[in-house]
Design a protein around this motif. Structure first.
Motif, PDB file in Angstrom:
ATOM      1  N   ARG A 132      -4.804 -12.522  -6.325  1.00  0.00           N
ATOM      2  CA  ARG A 132      -5.029 -12.812  -4.907  1.00  0.00           C
ATOM      3  C   ARG A 132      -6.196 -13.781  -4.698  1.00  0.00           C
ATOM      4  O   ARG A 132      -6.219 -14.530  -3.732  1.00  0.00           O
ATOM      5  N   SER A 133      -7.171 -13.730  -5.599  1.00  0.00           N
ATOM      6  CA  SER A 133      -8.380 -14.564  -5.500  1.00  0.00           C
ATOM      7  C   SER A 133      -8.664 -15.163  -6.869  1.00  0.00           C
ATOM      8  O   SER A 133      -9.492 -14.649  -7.629  1.00  0.00           O
TER       9      SER A 133
ATOM     10  N   GLN B  87      -2.248  -1.272  -5.227  1.00  0.00           N
ATOM     11  CA  GLN B  87      -1.861  -2.483  -4.496  1.00  0.00           C
ATOM     12  C   GLN B  87      -2.562  -2.548  -3.138  1.00  0.00           C
ATOM     13  O   GLN B  87      -3.073  -3.589  -2.746  1.00  0.00           O
ATOM     14  N   GLY B  88      -2.562  -1.433  -2.424  1.00  0.00           N
ATOM     15  CA  GLY B  88      -3.225  -1.397  -1.129  1.00  0.00           C
ATOM     16  C   GLY B  88      -4.717  -1.656  -1.235  1.00  0.00           C
ATOM     17  O   GLY B  88      -5.298  -2.384  -0.415  1.00  0.00           O
ATOM     18  N   TRP B  89      -5.330  -1.074  -2.247  1.00  0.00           N
ATOM     19  CA  TRP B  89      -6.761  -1.313  -2.456  1.00  0.00           C
ATOM     20  C   TRP B  89      -7.022  -2.763  -2.850  1.00  0.00           C
ATOM     21  O   TRP B  89      -8.020  -3.361  -2.443  1.00  0.00           O
ATOM     22  N   ALA B  90      -6.134  -3.339  -3.654  1.00  0.00           N
ATOM     23  CA  ALA B  90      -6.304  -4.737  -4.051  1.00  0.00           C
ATOM     24  C   ALA B  90      -6.233  -5.641  -2.823  1.00  0.00           C
ATOM     25  O   ALA B  90      -7.008  -6.594  -2.694  1.00  0.00           O
ATOM     26  N   ASP B  91      -5.311  -5.345  -1.909  1.00  0.00           N
ATOM     27  CA  ASP B  91      -5.223  -6.131  -0.672  1.00  0.00           C
ATOM     28  C   ASP B  91      -6.511  -6.003   0.138  1.00  0.00           C
ATOM     29  O   ASP B  91      -7.059  -6.991   0.622  1.00  0.00           O
ATOM     30  N   ARG B  92      -7.007  -4.781   0.273  1.00  0.00           N
ATOM     31  CA  ARG B  92      -8.213  -4.533   1.068  1.00  0.00           C
ATOM     32  C   ARG B  92      -9.432  -5.205   0.437  1.00  0.00           C
ATOM     33  O   ARG B  92     -10.195  -5.894   1.114  1.00  0.00           O
TER      34      ARG B  92
ATOM     35  N   SER C 198      -9.525  -7.646  -1.732  1.00  0.00           N
ATOM     36  CA  SER C 198      -9.355  -9.096  -1.688  1.00  0.00           C
ATOM     37  C   SER C 198      -9.757  -9.648  -0.324  1.00  0.00           C
ATOM     38  O   SER C 198     -10.425 -10.677  -0.233  1.00  0.00           O
ATOM     39  N   GLY C 199      -9.381  -8.941   0.740  1.00  0.00           N
ATOM     40  CA  GLY C 199      -9.793  -9.347   2.083  1.00  0.00           C
ATOM     41  C   GLY C 199     -11.300  -9.319   2.238  1.00  0.00           C
ATOM     42  O   GLY C 199     -11.896 -10.223   2.849  1.00  0.00           O
TER      43      GLY C 199
END
Length: 73
Positions: free
Chosen positions: A46-47, A4-9, A11-12
């Motif tokens: 997210r995208s 999840q944390g990697w997906a957030d990063r 995605s940013g």
């Protein structure tokens, strides 16, 4: 979940126009394709404009052509 944390990063980064390379590794790499698909789904959530992944080699063995050699004897 750790991804999840990697997906957030990631995605940013994608929103900033950065196109990263992301490798998934698991012991023996037996579940790496499934984990890569799950991660990609997190990114697409997210995208949504992110394109779909192509099939991985051997991902659908039930659709593979028979090799011709059915036994050694």
């Amino acid at each position: 979940a750790p991804l999840q944390g990697w997906a957030d990063r990631v995605s940013g980064w994608l929103q900033q126009g950065i196109i990263p390379w992301f490798f998934v590794h698991t012991p023996g790499d037996y579940t790496a394709p499934q984990l890569a698909r799950a991660f990609h789904q997190m990114l697409r959530h997210r995208s949504p404009a992110l394109p779909a992944l192509a099939d991985f080699p051997g991902e659908h063995p039930e659709l593979a052509e028979p090799s011709g050699q059915l036994s050694l004897f």
